[in-house]
Motif scaffolding. Sequence first.
Motif, PDB file in Angstrom:
ATOM      1  N   ARG A  30       0.792  -1.240   0.000  1.00  0.00           N
ATOM      2  CA  ARG A  30       0.000   0.000   0.000  1.00  0.00           C
ATOM      3  C   ARG A  30       0.821   1.287   0.000  1.00  0.00           C
ATOM      4  NH1 ARG A  30      -2.390  -3.774   3.107  1.00  0.00           N
ATOM      5  NH2 ARG A  30      -1.350  -3.047   4.989  1.00  0.00           N
TER       6      ARG A  30
ATOM      7  N   PHE B 203       4.188   3.649  -5.476  1.00  0.00           N
ATOM      8  CA  PHE B 203       3.984   4.873  -6.262  1.00  0.00           C
ATOM      9  C   PHE B 203       3.725   6.108  -5.401  1.00  0.00           C
ATOM     10  CE2 PHE B 203       2.532   1.255  -8.847  1.00  0.00           C
ATOM     11  CZ  PHE B 203       3.482   1.322  -9.835  1.00  0.00           C
ATOM     12  N   ALA B 204       3.965   6.009  -4.087  1.00  0.00           N
ATOM     13  CA  ALA B 204       3.752   7.178  -3.224  1.00  0.00           C
ATOM     14  C   ALA B 204       4.794   8.263  -3.499  1.00  0.00           C
ATOM     15  CB  ALA B 204       3.790   6.776  -1.755  1.00  0.00           C
ATOM     16  N   VAL B 205       5.971   7.864  -3.969  1.00  0.00           N
ATOM     17  CA  VAL B 205       7.002   8.855  -4.311  1.00  0.00           C
ATOM     18  C   VAL B 205       6.816   9.253  -5.777  1.00  0.00           C
ATOM     19  CG1 VAL B 205       9.483   9.281  -4.512  1.00  0.00           C
ATOM     20  CG2 VAL B 205       8.605   7.860  -2.655  1.00  0.00           C
ATOM     21  N   PRO B 206       6.629  10.535  -6.045  1.00  0.00           N
ATOM     22  CA  PRO B 206       6.346  10.932  -7.435  1.00  0.00           C
ATOM     23  C   PRO B 206       7.569  10.811  -8.352  1.00  0.00           C
ATOM     24  CG  PRO B 206       6.516  12.872  -6.028  1.00  0.00           C
ATOM     25  CD  PRO B 206       6.599  11.680  -5.116  1.00  0.00           C
TER      26      PRO B 206
END
Lengths: 499, 238
Positions: free
Chosen positions: B211, B214-217
């Motif tokens: 979960r 992809f939290a880091v752009p």
Amino acid sequence: MSYLETAANPQALRRVAIDPVSRVEGHGKVTILLDDDNKVHQVRLHIVEFRGFEIFIEGRPYWEVPVAVQRLCGICPVSHHLAAVKAMDIIAGARALPPTAEKLRRLMHYGQTVQSHALHFFHLCSPDLLLGFDCDVTRRNVIGVAAEFPEIATRGVLMRKWGQEVIKATAGKKIHGTGAIPGGMNKRLTIEERDHLRKDADTMVGWAVDAINMVKKLHLTKPEFYNRFGEFEASMMGFVDARGAMDLYHGGLRAKDKDGNIIFDHVDYATYQQVLDEEVKSWSYMKFPYIRKLGPQKGWYRVGPLARVAACDFIPTPLAEAERKEMMAIEGGKVPHGTLLYHWARLIEVLFGAEMIRELLDDPDITGSDLMADLGPRQHEAVGVIEAPRGTLFHHYRVGDDDLVKYCNLIVSTTNNNQAMNEAVRKVATQFLDGKEVTEPLLNHIEVAIRAYDPCLSCATHALGKMPLEVDLVDAEGTLISQGRRNMDGLAETSCLTG
Amino acid sequence: MTDIANTLTIDGRTISFEPGQTIMQAALAAGVFMPHLCYNPEFKPHGSCKLCTVTVNGRPQSACTIAAMPGQEIQSDTPELNGRRRVLLQMLFVEGHHFCPGCEKSGNCQLQALGYEMEMLSPHFSHFFPDRGVDATHPDVMIDFGRCIMCELCVQASRDVDGKNVFALAGRGLASHVVVNSPSGKLGDSALEVTDKAVEVCPVGAILRKRVGFAVPIGERIYDHDPISVKALEPDEA
């Protein structure tokens, strides 16, 4: 079965194929069966490629889906990215998105609407409209447009570029970014990025108005031709917000019949299966959706720009709304159904998109830093829907306790238009080919009708394991000897017709 | 008897080293990048990926396991050795499922970064398309076996840092694979916790915290701006 879908006696007919259909996204072909007098007996738009994302997304973690599934397409991947993430917001248990996150997603989506529509109109379709359907085929392309109308071609390229820069600023890349994640966004918009985009916004709005004026001028030269080319009556479906206004990011489903009467309205898209169903046919990898209430024969419908402009009560930006009113008045108050009117409607949406981008960039929330929603309990099933440039796009998922996707159903914009595109090519074949010697310019009329829908054929082909198959064994005289058939449940049956 | 200087040459450049260092340690300390995947400065090197193969006085050696010695003449950044590294990377890519476009490790992945570094333009070989499956039974961690390159770092981390022995390698040759030490063989029944070193040490997208993908752009990932040959020389990178 639709008129001209299946000829009674195909063995005796001559086959003409347009393979591949050019200046569309993906691979498709048209087959036309003609008799000795060139009378048309059968016309089909076939989608000859196969993708199968619905199957291979199974078993993948849900947070991967918005990034992975957008690889369906290189032209409007943002649509799949956002439709999937809207579903995954629910799966992740996200409560209401912070205003900044939702506005950034909207910005990304309108950026995509502008770039995709600009690509379609200027690069793919303007050669037909500006140079003529029967222009020499070697000139009938975007290079030919650039040679003859350099300013129009340049504007097309720059409008697309601006839309892509909006996407890059919100998703990290112009194509296949990662901006939207379940529960919000991963990237904020900096002041510098906002100012960079905002400096061109007024110009883009002006160019969108100019492009509509160009199409209106073209329409005035031969209004009957443009109104009647590939014209057929159909239901229309699109998103509207609670006020009945056009909204491409979020809303309820509305369908109107051919006369503009409401079939259903403000339907929560999570319940789409209550109002829509899908049919599969043996000759196409693309499914045929229909409105349940009307059944598979009469329930097919249009989506996309023309359907959205016709379905909404108004467009919530002033310049685009003025253009909508003007376009909707061309048939004296009746609903317009001409295939080529898709182009006009598409450019109205470019204007709407450019106005929305300008509005969003002027909103102080857009550079905020609150990007993620609070999370509540995880859910196991969700539907995400968005109005993609080509029409309503449905993503439906089920996710297990282990966070892996168990089920995926995609009803892609082009799939919604499947029957409508087939009707358009049949209509044009009847209008322009019937009884005539088939020539390349005449065949291009068929392609012009398909292009008007801006189909994305690679997005639309996912009927894995559901295809009914029919195999006919015929002898040299065309007599049917035996038939093999596999129905939609995968059950096979064969019958021997002669001793 | 004169003192022998603790120096060696790498591609003609003379560098100093501390006695006891491996060639890899000496090179990285001197600011010379040597491609590697299974080497992590926090763990005992075991020379299994072979990407760091260099020639020492003309003989092929794993830079991560061979001690630095005075007077060694080492060749590393040569077309021939980089060509061999590229082939090794291509073999790693085709024997697993390394589909960067959909992988959350993209931009942070050492295998991907080395593919770029070694100018790998295509997989070259036929893909194996193995069906190794995914174990997502753990509430906070999942493992995608198709992406495992069997670097053994999770095995070492779990054993030497976490003190749990959650992972091990089993099988031989092409049948080698990571196994999970639990009654059911599933991650969910193991002693693994999301804070374990074994979870963070994976150089590829095989072991993943759930979960957070992809939290880091794009633009803020490890290898978005500088290649692995630069990042690997920064103090906090392997």
